[in-house]
Write a protein that holds these residues in place. Structure first.
Motif, PDB file in Angstrom:
ATOM      1  N   MET A   1       9.665 112.652 -12.170  1.00 52.30           N
ATOM      2  CA  MET A   1      10.270 112.290 -13.452  1.00 52.30           C
ATOM      3  C   MET A   1      10.118 113.464 -14.420  1.00 52.30           C
ATOM      4  SD  MET A   1      11.847 109.893 -15.089  1.00 52.30           S
ATOM      5  CE  MET A   1      12.237 109.337 -16.738  1.00 52.30           C
ATOM      6  N   LEU A   2      11.231 113.924 -14.977  1.00 54.92           N
ATOM      7  CA  LEU A   2      11.191 115.032 -15.916  1.00 54.92           C
ATOM      8  C   LEU A   2      10.907 114.525 -17.328  1.00 54.92           C
ATOM      9  CD1 LEU A   2      14.283 117.131 -14.759  1.00 54.92           C
ATOM     10  CD2 LEU A   2      11.895 117.446 -14.120  1.00 54.92           C
ATOM     11  N   ARG A   3      10.087 115.276 -18.039  1.00 53.79           N
ATOM     12  CA  ARG A   3       9.819 114.945 -19.436  1.00 53.79           C
ATOM     13  C   ARG A   3       9.627 116.226 -20.222  1.00 53.79           C
ATOM     14  NH1 ARG A   3       4.246 115.165 -20.498  1.00 53.79           N
ATOM     15  NH2 ARG A   3       2.970 115.416 -18.604  1.00 53.79           N
ATOM     16  N   CYS A   4       9.897 116.148 -21.532  1.00 56.28           N
ATOM     17  CA  CYS A   4       9.841 117.315 -22.400  1.00 56.28           C
ATOM     18  C   CYS A   4       8.798 117.120 -23.483  1.00 56.28           C
ATOM     19  CB  CYS A   4      11.205 117.546 -23.056  1.00 56.28           C
ATOM     20  SG  CYS A   4      12.023 119.045 -22.499  1.00 56.28           S
ATOM     21  N   GLU A   5       8.105 118.199 -23.777  1.00 52.85           N
ATOM     22  CA  GLU A   5       7.162 118.222 -24.890  1.00 52.85           C
ATOM     23  C   GLU A   5       7.525 119.400 -25.792  1.00 52.85           C
ATOM     24  OE1 GLU A   5       2.519 119.094 -25.034  1.00 52.85           O
ATOM     25  OE2 GLU A   5       2.949 117.139 -24.137  1.00 52.85           O
ATOM     26  N   LEU A   6       7.693 119.137 -27.068  1.00 54.37           N
ATOM     27  CA  LEU A   6       8.061 120.170 -28.026  1.00 54.37           C
ATOM     28  C   LEU A   6       6.901 120.429 -28.977  1.00 54.37           C
ATOM     29  CD1 LEU A   6      11.663 118.966 -28.995  1.00 54.37           C
ATOM     30  CD2 LEU A   6      10.953 120.360 -27.042  1.00 54.37           C
ATOM     31  N   LYS A   7       6.764 121.691 -29.397  1.00 54.80           N
ATOM     32  CA  LYS A   7       5.732 122.057 -30.366  1.00 54.80           C
ATOM     33  C   LYS A   7       6.406 122.561 -31.633  1.00 54.80           C
ATOM     34  CE  LYS A   7       1.918 124.142 -29.128  1.00 54.80           C
ATOM     35  NZ  LYS A   7       0.930 125.192 -28.722  1.00 54.80           N
ATOM     36  N   ASP A   8       5.876 122.123 -32.796  1.00 49.83           N
ATOM     37  CA  ASP A   8       6.451 122.586 -34.051  1.00 49.83           C
ATOM     38  C   ASP A   8       5.624 123.729 -34.634  1.00 49.83           C
ATOM     39  OD1 ASP A   8       4.270 121.522 -35.523  1.00 49.83           O
ATOM     40  OD2 ASP A   8       5.274 119.591 -35.767  1.00 49.83           O
ATOM     41  N   ILE A   9       6.082 124.270 -35.764  1.00 51.16           N
ATOM     42  CA  ILE A   9       5.435 125.448 -36.343  1.00 51.16           C
ATOM     43  C   ILE A   9       4.063 125.127 -36.923  1.00 51.16           C
ATOM     44  CG2 ILE A   9       7.602 126.636 -36.810  1.00 51.16           C
ATOM     45  CD1 ILE A   9       7.411 125.667 -39.700  1.00 51.16           C
ATOM     46  N   ASN A  10       3.727 123.839 -37.040  1.00 51.73           N
ATOM     47  CA  ASN A  10       2.393 123.443 -37.503  1.00 51.73           C
ATOM     48  C   ASN A  10       1.417 123.250 -36.349  1.00 51.73           C
ATOM     49  OD1 ASN A  10       3.316 123.352 -40.212  1.00 51.73           O
ATOM     50  ND2 ASN A  10       4.157 121.296 -39.858  1.00 51.73           N
ATOM     51  N   GLY A  11       1.890 123.501 -35.126  1.00 52.31           N
ATOM     52  CA  GLY A  11       1.028 123.364 -33.959  1.00 52.31           C
ATOM     53  C   GLY A  11       0.967 121.955 -33.397  1.00 52.31           C
ATOM     54  N   GLN A  12       1.778 121.047 -33.914  1.00 55.49           N
ATOM     55  CA  GLN A  12       1.759 119.665 -33.444  1.00 55.49           C
ATOM     56  C   GLN A  12       2.697 119.500 -32.252  1.00 55.49           C
ATOM     57  OE1 GLN A  12       2.485 116.762 -36.465  1.00 55.49           O
ATOM     58  NE2 GLN A  12       2.506 115.011 -35.041  1.00 55.49           N
ATOM     59  N   ASN A  13       2.229 118.809 -31.214  1.00 54.60           N
ATOM     60  CA  ASN A  13       3.026 118.541 -30.027  1.00 54.60           C
ATOM     61  C   ASN A  13       3.746 117.205 -30.161  1.00 54.60           C
ATOM     62  OD1 ASN A  13       2.318 120.883 -28.557  1.00 54.60           O
ATOM     63  ND2 ASN A  13       0.361 119.958 -28.002  1.00 54.60           N
ATOM     64  N   HIS A  14       4.999 117.186 -29.684  1.00 52.28           N
ATOM     65  CA  HIS A  14       5.813 115.970 -29.747  1.00 52.28           C
ATOM     66  C   HIS A  14       6.287 115.628 -28.338  1.00 52.28           C
ATOM     67  CE1 HIS A  14       6.138 116.303 -34.184  1.00 52.28           C
ATOM     68  NE2 HIS A  14       6.155 117.607 -33.927  1.00 52.28           N
ATOM     69  N   VAL A  15       5.816 114.517 -27.800  1.00 51.61           N
ATOM     70  CA  VAL A  15       6.312 114.038 -26.508  1.00 51.61           C
ATOM     71  C   VAL A  15       7.632 113.339 -26.773  1.00 51.61           C
ATOM     72  CG1 VAL A  15       5.869 112.577 -24.519  1.00 51.61           C
ATOM     73  CG2 VAL A  15       3.974 113.777 -25.627  1.00 51.61           C
ATOM     74  N   MET A  16       8.713 113.907 -26.250  1.00 48.66           N
ATOM     75  CA  MET A  16      10.039 113.448 -26.614  1.00 48.66           C
ATOM     76  C   MET A  16      10.431 112.192 -25.841  1.00 48.66           C
ATOM     77  SD  MET A  16      10.662 115.484 -28.951  1.00 48.66           S
ATOM     78  CE  MET A  16      12.375 115.078 -29.310  1.00 48.66           C
ATOM     79  N   PRO A  17      11.302 111.378 -26.449  1.00 54.45           N
ATOM     80  CA  PRO A  17      11.830 110.212 -25.717  1.00 54.45           C
ATOM     81  C   PRO A  17      12.732 110.665 -24.568  1.00 54.45           C
ATOM     82  CG  PRO A  17      12.972 110.509 -27.808  1.00 54.45           C
ATOM     83  CD  PRO A  17      11.822 111.477 -27.811  1.00 54.45           C
ATOM     84  N   GLN A  18      13.289 109.725 -23.903  1.00 60.24           N
ATOM     85  CA  GLN A  18      14.086 110.016 -22.712  1.00 60.24           C
ATOM     86  C   GLN A  18      15.164 111.071 -22.979  1.00 60.24           C
ATOM     87  OE1 GLN A  18      16.098 106.611 -21.151  1.00 60.24           O
ATOM     88  NE2 GLN A  18      16.951 107.682 -19.396  1.00 60.24           N
ATOM     89  N   LEU A  19      15.272 111.996 -22.042  1.00 60.58           N
ATOM     90  CA  LEU A  19      16.304 113.028 -22.127  1.00 60.58           C
ATOM     91  C   LEU A  19      17.685 112.402 -21.966  1.00 60.58           C
ATOM     92  CD1 LEU A  19      14.505 115.683 -19.945  1.00 60.58           C
ATOM     93  CD2 LEU A  19      15.529 116.228 -22.154  1.00 60.58           C
ATOM     94  N   LEU A  20      18.617 112.747 -22.863  1.00 54.75           N
ATOM     95  CA  LEU A  20      19.989 112.279 -22.725  1.00 54.75           C
ATOM     96  C   LEU A  20      20.795 113.220 -21.829  1.00 54.75           C
ATOM     97  CD1 LEU A  20      20.647 111.184 -26.402  1.00 54.75           C
ATOM     98  CD2 LEU A  20      19.958 109.773 -24.455  1.00 54.75           C
ATOM     99  N   THR A  44      10.768 115.768 -36.907  1.00 49.77           N
ATOM    100  CA  THR A  44       9.709 116.739 -36.627  1.00 49.77           C
ATOM    101  C   THR A  44       9.792 117.855 -37.668  1.00 49.77           C
ATOM    102  OG1 THR A  44      11.044 118.177 -35.194  1.00 49.77           O
ATOM    103  CG2 THR A  44       9.916 116.323 -34.135  1.00 49.77           C
ATOM    104  N   ALA A  45       8.718 118.631 -37.750  1.00 52.41           N
ATOM    105  CA  ALA A  45       8.800 119.892 -38.472  1.00 52.41           C
ATOM    106  C   ALA A  45       9.622 120.856 -37.627  1.00 52.41           C
ATOM    107  CB  ALA A  45       7.402 120.438 -38.733  1.00 52.41           C
ATOM    108  N   GLU A  46       9.874 122.055 -38.153  1.00 56.03           N
ATOM    109  CA  GLU A  46      10.659 123.050 -37.415  1.00 56.03           C
ATOM    110  C   GLU A  46      10.040 123.299 -36.034  1.00 56.03           C
ATOM    111  OE1 GLU A  46      11.842 127.781 -37.818  1.00 56.03           O
ATOM    112  OE2 GLU A  46      11.361 126.608 -39.619  1.00 56.03           O
ATOM    113  N   LEU A  47      10.869 123.261 -35.009  1.00 57.58           N
ATOM    114  CA  LEU A  47      10.389 123.367 -33.630  1.00 57.58           C
ATOM    115  C   LEU A  47      10.407 124.818 -33.162  1.00 57.58           C
ATOM    116  CD1 LEU A  47      12.348 120.295 -32.256  1.00 57.58           C
ATOM    117  CD2 LEU A  47       9.879 120.413 -32.667  1.00 57.58           C
TER     118      LEU A  47
END
Length: 309
Positions: A1-20, A44-47
């Motif tokens: 199962m593929l999943r994405c995690e994004l990081k913003d300029i504040n260093g916070q990680n965001h586990v993203m919902p299902q990929l479209l 989110t803040a700037e990614l």
């Protein structure tokens, strides 16, 4: 199962919902791999960074080049475009300097390590000569010039930021066919126009092009494409002639497959094809993987090339 995690300029990680939708392009001929993803809108803040996981294993780590917020009648979306960590080497200029007998470790320390890229080998070859990094040279070109001079091949930085100075790493085996990965389409391409039948080498300043390096396979099949190499101007004359022949052989044959599902991470694997019409084919490797996923399914376009080294 593929999943994405994004990081913003504040260093916070965001586990993203299902990929479209998701597109990932991995090709040994392109320095930086590319990723394009679409998600339901998430505040989110700037990614700035993205990591793509297959289960618990990261298969793509990169920098976000573009971020879009899309508002339509049917919903709101977040779209990102990213490149793998090799993008840092392409985007940054190297300081002009001169190297006398540079080593691999020195080049990695200066042009790869500062961007979080690690070395995928224990070797530390030295180039016995001078190398110049001129104004306007990117970090990628400085590293590439060293690897071509030392190994006669450009380096490869994997989707997760591992540097292989001798090109795409070759690990594992992928079998295509009824007993392995099924494919829905196969296209075999032969380009005789890319093969080189002989390279005539000039070995001394006052000499002639009297030392031919021949490609026996091409000549036996009637290919007639010859080149001339002034070895006086190169550091490794005979190796340069061999590399010219090998590059031609690599370009002269390819197999293109379409397979259901995700084959990211298989690039570099030895490839074996078992086809009822073409028969069994070996001596190939996975040169490129282009993955596409949308709501109606997912598939991978695979490029196989001859192993010439």
């Amino acid at each position: 199962m593929l999943r994405c995690e994004l990081k913003d300029i504040n260093g916070q990680n965001h586990v993203m919902p299902q990929l479209l939708s998701l597109q990932v392009d991995v090709d040994e001929g392109v320095p930086a791999d590319a990723l394009y993803a679409l998600f339901p809108f998430t505040p989110t803040a700037e990614l700035c960074e993205v990591t793509l996981y297959d289960g618990e294993d990261p298969i793509f780590i990169g920098v976000i080049d573009e971020e879009e917020h899309i508002c339509e009648s049917n919903g709101t979306y977040l779209k990102i475009s990213a490149r793998s960590l090799a993008a840092h080497l392409l985007d940054n200029e190297a300081m002009p300097c001169e190297y006398d007998h540079p080593s691999l470790s020195v080049m990695v320390e200066r042009y790869a390590k500062p961007f979080g890229i690690t070395l995928g080998t224990d070797s530390n070859e030295v180039f016995f000569g001078m190398q110049s990094v001129t104004k306007g040279t990117s970090c990628w070109k400085a590293l590439k010039n060293f690897c071509i001079a030392c190994y006669l091949t450009p380096p490869r930085i994997s989707s997760i930021g591992v540097l292989y100075p001798k090109g795409l790493a070759h690990n594992g085996v992928t079998v295509f066919g009824e007993d392995g990965v099924r494919y829905t389409r196969l296209r075999e391409v032969k380009k005789r126009c890319e093969e080189i039948s002989a390279v005539h080498v000039k070995a001394t300043a006052g000499g002639t092009y009297s030392r031919p390096i021949r490609n026996a396979s091409a000549r036996e099949r009637g290919v007639c494409r010859e080149r001339y190499l002034n070895a006086v101007l190169t550091e490794s004359p005979m190796k340069s002639a061999d590399a010219m022949i090998q590059n031609g052989d690599s370009k002269a044959y390819a197999v293109y497959l379409r397979c259901d599902g995700c084959l990211l991470g298989t690039e570099g694997n030895r490839a074996v094809i078992s086809d009822p019409i073409l028969g069994d084919t070996d001596g190939l490797y996975i040169s490129a993987v282009h993955y596409r996923m949308k709501g109606d399914g997912a598939y991978s376009n695979i490029t196989l090339k001859r192993r010439t080294f």
